[in-house]
Design a protein around this motif. Structure first.
Motif, mmCIF file in Angstrom:
data_model
loop_
_atom_site.group_PDB
_atom_site.id
_atom_site.type_symbol
_atom_site.label_atom_id
_atom_site.label_comp_id
_atom_site.label_asym_id
_atom_site.label_seq_id
_atom_site.Cartn_x
_atom_site.Cartn_y
_atom_site.Cartn_z
ATOM 1 N N UNK A 1 0.839 -1.187 0.000
ATOM 2 C CA UNK A 1 0.000 0.000 0.000
ATOM 3 C C UNK A 1 0.876 1.240 0.000
ATOM 4 N N UNK A 2 0.450 2.259 -0.685
ATOM 5 C CA UNK A 2 1.224 3.497 -0.789
ATOM 6 C C UNK A 2 1.240 4.235 0.544
ATOM 7 N N UNK A 3 2.237 5.107 0.668
ATOM 8 C CA UNK A 3 2.342 5.921 1.876
ATOM 9 C C UNK A 3 1.148 6.841 1.986
ATOM 10 N N UNK A 4 0.727 7.079 3.233
ATOM 11 C CA UNK A 4 -0.384 7.978 3.466
ATOM 12 C C UNK A 4 0.133 9.409 3.520
ATOM 13 N N UNK A 5 -0.437 10.289 2.692
ATOM 14 C CA UNK A 5 -0.028 11.688 2.709
ATOM 15 C C UNK A 5 -0.934 12.435 3.672
ATOM 16 N N UNK A 6 -0.339 13.043 4.678
ATOM 17 C CA UNK A 6 -1.106 13.809 5.649
ATOM 18 C C UNK A 6 -1.279 15.228 5.137
ATOM 19 N N UNK A 7 -2.291 15.428 4.301
ATOM 20 C CA UNK A 7 -2.594 16.771 3.838
ATOM 21 C C UNK A 7 -4.078 16.892 3.532
ATOM 22 N N UNK A 8 -4.571 18.105 3.678
ATOM 23 C CA UNK A 8 -5.970 18.408 3.391
ATOM 24 C C UNK A 8 -6.041 19.821 2.845
ATOM 25 N N UNK A 9 -7.170 20.134 2.195
ATOM 26 C CA UNK A 9 -7.297 21.443 1.577
ATOM 27 C C UNK A 9 -8.635 22.083 1.919
ATOM 28 N N UNK A 10 -8.655 23.386 1.754
ATOM 29 C CA UNK A 10 -9.888 24.151 1.917
ATOM 30 C C UNK A 10 -9.909 25.225 0.839
ATOM 31 N N UNK A 11 -11.099 25.516 0.328
ATOM 32 C CA UNK A 11 -11.243 26.496 -0.752
ATOM 33 C C UNK A 11 -12.344 27.486 -0.382
ATOM 34 N N UNK A 12 -12.048 28.749 -0.522
ATOM 35 C CA UNK A 12 -13.056 29.812 -0.386
ATOM 36 C C UNK A 12 -13.308 30.359 -1.778
ATOM 37 N N UNK A 47 -7.914 44.302 5.058
ATOM 38 C CA UNK A 47 -9.296 43.831 5.175
ATOM 39 C C UNK A 47 -9.436 42.345 4.854
ATOM 40 N N UNK A 48 -8.496 41.791 4.099
ATOM 41 C CA UNK A 48 -8.608 40.382 3.695
ATOM 42 C C UNK A 48 -7.988 39.415 4.703
ATOM 43 N N UNK A 49 -7.288 39.917 5.696
ATOM 44 C CA UNK A 49 -6.612 39.040 6.661
ATOM 45 C C UNK A 49 -7.578 38.095 7.384
ATOM 46 N N UNK A 50 -8.743 38.553 7.864
ATOM 47 C CA UNK A 50 -9.671 37.610 8.511
ATOM 48 C C UNK A 50 -10.191 36.527 7.555
ATOM 49 N N UNK A 51 -10.367 36.867 6.291
ATOM 50 C CA UNK A 51 -10.847 35.881 5.320
ATOM 51 C C UNK A 51 -9.801 34.796 5.075
ATOM 52 N N UNK A 52 -8.544 35.197 4.965
ATOM 53 C CA UNK A 52 -7.461 34.237 4.764
ATOM 54 C C UNK A 52 -7.312 33.352 6.002
ATOM 55 N N UNK A 53 -7.417 33.951 7.195
ATOM 56 C CA UNK A 53 -7.316 33.181 8.441
ATOM 57 C C UNK A 53 -8.432 32.143 8.528
ATOM 58 N N UNK A 54 -9.614 32.511 8.102
ATOM 59 C CA UNK A 54 -10.754 31.601 8.137
ATOM 60 C C UNK A 54 -10.520 30.375 7.259
ATOM 61 N N UNK A 55 -9.931 30.571 6.087
ATOM 62 C CA UNK A 55 -9.667 29.451 5.177
ATOM 63 C C UNK A 55 -8.567 28.554 5.746
ATOM 64 N N UNK A 56 -7.548 29.162 6.370
ATOM 65 C CA UNK A 56 -6.472 28.367 6.975
ATOM 66 C C UNK A 56 -7.013 27.526 8.129
ATOM 67 N N UNK A 57 -7.878 28.112 8.960
ATOM 68 C CA UNK A 57 -8.487 27.359 10.061
ATOM 69 C C UNK A 57 -9.335 26.211 9.527
ATOM 70 N N UNK A 58 -10.034 26.446 8.430
ATOM 71 C CA UNK A 58 -10.863 25.405 7.831
ATOM 72 C C UNK A 58 -10.013 24.246 7.309
ATOM 73 N N UNK A 59 -8.877 24.558 6.672
ATOM 74 C CA UNK A 59 -7.986 23.511 6.170
ATOM 75 C C UNK A 59 -7.403 22.702 7.329
ATOM 76 N N UNK A 60 -7.045 23.391 8.430
ATOM 77 C CA UNK A 60 -6.511 22.683 9.609
ATOM 78 C C UNK A 60 -7.579 21.769 10.212
ATOM 79 N N UNK A 61 -8.821 22.232 10.254
ATOM 80 C CA UNK A 61 -9.914 21.399 10.763
ATOM 81 C C UNK A 61 -10.175 20.214 9.829
ATOM 82 N N UNK A 62 -10.032 20.430 8.530
ATOM 83 C CA UNK A 62 -10.244 19.340 7.570
ATOM 84 C C UNK A 62 -9.221 18.229 7.750
ATOM 85 N N UNK A 63 -7.955 18.583 7.996
ATOM 86 C CA UNK A 63 -6.931 17.542 8.165
ATOM 87 C C UNK A 63 -7.139 16.799 9.481
ATOM 88 N N UNK A 64 -7.609 17.504 10.521
ATOM 89 C CA UNK A 64 -7.900 16.825 11.787
ATOM 90 C C UNK A 64 -9.072 15.868 11.628
#
Length: 123
Positions: A1-12, A47-64
């Motif tokens: 079996x191939x190695x498991x890649x620990x990565x996830x993504x989020x898109x806004x 003004x875009x900093x909170x939007x970028x932070x929201x997407x990063x938090x979503x990607x971190x939650x997706x990998x968890x």
């Protein structure tokens, strides 16, 4: 079996901000650890900093969520990829003197974040 890649993504998608302005914020946090990137975004005066932070938090939650058997914290995760694509442009016109019309482009963008687990370096 191939190695498991620990990565996830989020898109806004269809964020009603200009991609050029969002890229200024995204370039600052590219390649950083997630907790360090979120801390930087708190203090960026854009003004875009909170939007970028929201997407990063979503990607971190997706990998968890994707790898629940692993204990993944923000210190273990880093931003593998982050980029901004241009979205749909709403085209409007502004009436001008002498019967003319000036174009107004209301731009939008798509933010994509890929978060991965930091591999331990062998010394």
């Amino acid at each position: 079996m191939a190695e498991q890649k620990f990565e996830a993504r989020a898109v806004q998608k269809h964020l009603r901000k200009s991609p050029r302005k969002v890229r200024l914020v995204v370039d600052i946090v590219r390649g950083e650890k997630v907790n360090r990137a979120l801390k930087k975004l708190e203090f960026i005066n854009k003004a875009t900093a909170p939007d970028v932070a929201k997407v990063i938090k979503s990607a971190a939650a997706n990998i968890r969520d994707k790898f629940q058997e692993e204990r993944l914290e923000n210190e273990d995760l880093y931003i593998k990829e982050i980029y901004v694509d241009e979205g749909a442009t709403l085209k409007r016109i502004q009436p001008a003197p002498m019967g003319r019309a000036h174009p107004i482009n209301k731009r939008s963008c798509h933010i994509t974040v890929v978060v991965a687990k930091k591999e331990e370096e062998l010394v």
